[in-house]
Design a protein around this motif. Sequence first.
Motif, PDB file in Angstrom:
ATOM      1  N   GLN A   1       0.667  -1.160   0.221  1.00 30.71           N
ATOM      2  CA  GLN A   1       0.099  -0.124  -0.049  1.00 30.71           C
ATOM      3  C   GLN A   1       0.897   1.290   0.043  1.00 30.71           C
ATOM      4  OE1 GLN A   1      -3.167   0.222  -0.370  1.00 30.71           O
ATOM      5  NE2 GLN A   1      -3.051   2.336  -0.244  1.00 30.71           N
ATOM      6  N   ALA A   2       1.689   1.259   0.932  1.00 33.38           N
ATOM      7  CA  ALA A   2       2.770   2.491   0.724  1.00 33.38           C
ATOM      8  C   ALA A   2       3.478   2.904  -0.587  1.00 33.38           C
ATOM      9  CB  ALA A   2       3.786   2.416   2.113  1.00 33.38           C
ATOM     10  N   ILE A   3       3.836   1.839  -1.155  1.00 34.98           N
ATOM     11  CA  ILE A   3       4.761   1.890  -2.316  1.00 34.98           C
ATOM     12  C   ILE A   3       3.539   2.400  -3.487  1.00 34.98           C
ATOM     13  CG2 ILE A   3       5.738   0.541  -4.119  1.00 34.98           C
ATOM     14  CD1 ILE A   3       6.830  -1.103  -1.929  1.00 34.98           C
ATOM     15  N   ASN A   4       2.515   1.760  -3.459  1.00 35.07           N
ATOM     16  CA  ASN A   4       1.413   2.126  -4.431  1.00 35.07           C
ATOM     17  C   ASN A   4       0.982   3.475  -4.162  1.00 35.07           C
ATOM     18  OD1 ASN A   4       1.647  -0.315  -5.652  1.00 35.07           O
ATOM     19  ND2 ASN A   4      -0.081  -1.311  -4.202  1.00 35.07           N
ATOM     20  N   ALA A   5       0.765   4.014  -3.070  1.00 37.49           N
ATOM     21  CA  ALA A   5       0.063   5.256  -2.567  1.00 37.49           C
ATOM     22  C   ALA A   5       1.123   6.399  -3.217  1.00 37.49           C
ATOM     23  CB  ALA A   5      -0.090   5.357  -1.262  1.00 37.49           C
ATOM     24  N   SER A   6       2.633   5.880  -3.047  1.00 36.93           N
ATOM     25  CA  SER A   6       3.309   7.104  -3.555  1.00 36.93           C
ATOM     26  C   SER A   6       3.754   6.922  -5.085  1.00 36.93           C
ATOM     27  CB  SER A   6       4.813   6.702  -2.564  1.00 36.93           C
ATOM     28  OG  SER A   6       5.324   5.476  -3.181  1.00 36.93           O
ATOM     29  N   ALA A   7       3.690   5.891  -5.803  1.00 31.88           N
ATOM     30  CA  ALA A   7       3.774   5.822  -7.131  1.00 31.88           C
ATOM     31  C   ALA A   7       2.551   6.516  -7.814  1.00 31.88           C
ATOM     32  CB  ALA A   7       3.794   4.229  -7.694  1.00 31.88           C
ATOM     33  N   VAL A   8       2.775   7.176  -8.909  1.00 34.59           N
ATOM     34  CA  VAL A   8       1.633   7.863  -9.743  1.00 34.59           C
ATOM     35  C   VAL A   8       1.513   7.322 -10.875  1.00 34.59           C
ATOM     36  CG1 VAL A   8       1.368   9.787  -8.278  1.00 34.59           C
ATOM     37  CG2 VAL A   8       3.017   9.756 -10.112  1.00 34.59           C
TER      38      VAL A   8
ATOM     39  N   PRO B   1       1.773   7.653 -15.164  1.00 33.39           N
ATOM     40  CA  PRO B   1       2.566   8.499 -15.605  1.00 33.39           C
ATOM     41  C   PRO B   1       1.832   9.538 -16.477  1.00 33.39           C
ATOM     42  CG  PRO B   1       2.671   6.186 -16.752  1.00 33.39           C
ATOM     43  CD  PRO B   1       2.030   6.197 -15.380  1.00 33.39           C
ATOM     44  N   VAL B   2       0.424   9.178 -17.132  1.00 33.57           N
ATOM     45  CA  VAL B   2      -0.311  10.157 -17.867  1.00 33.57           C
ATOM     46  C   VAL B   2      -1.268  10.718 -17.050  1.00 33.57           C
ATOM     47  CG1 VAL B   2      -1.799  10.319 -19.922  1.00 33.57           C
ATOM     48  CG2 VAL B   2       0.118   8.753 -19.761  1.00 33.57           C
ATOM     49  N   THR B   3      -2.223   9.975 -16.212  1.00 33.16           N
ATOM     50  CA  THR B   3      -3.128  10.790 -15.668  1.00 33.16           C
ATOM     51  C   THR B   3      -2.966  11.218 -14.072  1.00 33.16           C
ATOM     52  OG1 THR B   3      -3.661   8.438 -14.463  1.00 33.16           O
ATOM     53  CG2 THR B   3      -4.861   9.086 -16.381  1.00 33.16           C
ATOM     54  N   GLY B   4      -1.764  10.776 -13.635  1.00 36.72           N
ATOM     55  CA  GLY B   4      -1.234  11.260 -12.381  1.00 36.72           C
ATOM     56  C   GLY B   4      -1.778  10.828 -11.001  1.00 36.72           C
ATOM     57  N   ILE B   5      -2.592   9.902 -11.391  1.00 38.13           N
ATOM     58  CA  ILE B   5      -3.536   9.236 -10.150  1.00 38.13           C
ATOM     59  C   ILE B   5      -2.711   8.267  -9.457  1.00 38.13           C
ATOM     60  CG2 ILE B   5      -5.645   9.565 -11.116  1.00 38.13           C
ATOM     61  CD1 ILE B   5      -5.774   6.684 -11.701  1.00 38.13           C
ATOM     62  N   SER B   6      -2.736   8.136  -8.284  1.00 34.99           N
ATOM     63  CA  SER B   6      -2.001   7.395  -7.510  1.00 34.99           C
ATOM     64  C   SER B   6      -2.266   5.903  -7.861  1.00 34.99           C
ATOM     65  CB  SER B   6      -2.521   7.270  -5.949  1.00 34.99           C
ATOM     66  OG  SER B   6      -1.942   6.364  -4.972  1.00 34.99           O
ATOM     67  N   MET B   7      -1.513   5.169  -7.575  1.00 34.42           N
ATOM     68  CA  MET B   7      -1.382   3.630  -8.150  1.00 34.42           C
ATOM     69  C   MET B   7      -2.180   2.947  -6.984  1.00 34.42           C
ATOM     70  SD  MET B   7      -0.347   3.493 -11.156  1.00 34.42           S
ATOM     71  CE  MET B   7      -0.474   1.725 -11.536  1.00 34.42           C
ATOM     72  N   ALA B   8      -2.468   3.468  -6.034  1.00 38.53           N
ATOM     73  CA  ALA B   8      -3.195   2.854  -4.724  1.00 38.53           C
ATOM     74  C   ALA B   8      -4.661   2.843  -5.316  1.00 38.53           C
ATOM     75  CB  ALA B   8      -3.369   3.745  -3.655  1.00 38.53           C
ATOM     76  N   TYR B   9      -5.130   3.643  -6.234  1.00 41.74           N
ATOM     77  CA  TYR B   9      -6.481   3.318  -6.833  1.00 41.74           C
ATOM     78  C   TYR B   9      -6.463   2.155  -7.693  1.00 41.74           C
ATOM     79  CZ  TYR B   9      -7.427   7.902  -4.799  1.00 41.74           C
ATOM     80  OH  TYR B   9      -7.716   8.764  -3.926  1.00 41.74           O
ATOM     81  N   VAL B  10      -5.430   1.755  -8.409  1.00 43.25           N
ATOM     82  CA  VAL B  10      -5.514   0.924  -9.178  1.00 43.25           C
ATOM     83  C   VAL B  10      -5.426  -0.381  -8.744  1.00 43.25           C
ATOM     84  CG1 VAL B  10      -4.187  -0.132 -11.338  1.00 43.25           C
ATOM     85  CG2 VAL B  10      -4.490   2.267 -11.148  1.00 43.25           C
ATOM     86  N   TYR B  11      -4.456  -0.697  -7.675  1.00 39.79           N
ATOM     87  CA  TYR B  11      -4.297  -2.040  -7.113  1.00 39.79           C
ATOM     88  C   TYR B  11      -5.016  -2.119  -5.584  1.00 39.79           C
ATOM     89  CZ  TYR B  11      -0.338  -2.362 -10.205  1.00 39.79           C
ATOM     90  OH  TYR B  11       0.488  -2.123 -11.287  1.00 39.79           O
TER      91      TYR B  11
END
Length: 181
Positions: free
Chosen positions: A111-118, A120-130
């Motif tokens: 979760q912490a890693i995914n929350a800090s990764a965005v 590339p195009v939309t800029g949304i947090s990867m936490a929303y994806v995963y």
Amino acid sequence: MLRHAERWVLRALEFSLVALLAGMVVMVFGNVVLRYLFNSGIDVSEELSRYFFVWLTFIGAVVVMRENGHLGVDSLVGALGDKGRRLCMVASDAIVFICCLMLLEGTWKQQAINASAVAPVTGISMAYVYGVLYFAGAGIALITLGRLFRALTGKLGPYELAEFAGDYSASPSHNLKGHLE
């Protein structure tokens, strides 16, 4: 009451699957048309369609689990009697439940890693994806726990054992589908 609520949740999940698939089709088709006609495209649609596919896959896994549609070794289980089927079901569901717990634990640790990764195009947090992994792990775990409970307390319907062995002809959901649609 519980069956009614369960049916509504299942319908909502099926609707979300349709919406995600429709969104993917519109975005990908729109990009194909734009590239063909104007030699351009919408970058956001490429990224979002991939994320929609991830969500579609994991929400679909929960729906399929509820409908007993995942792959199984039907030929082996079908050859067993009720006690053998019940034993295989309990063993299988215990393994699935442990895997769900591992999935939830791994998602929590990431979760912490995914929350800090965005993205590339939309800029949304990867936490929303995963984040869909929380839903899939918890959803499949709850479905599995319910079936385990029914199997261990003797409240398992005979159609559930038949479905576990690959026979869907006696299933109430099989018989209800024609009436609901």
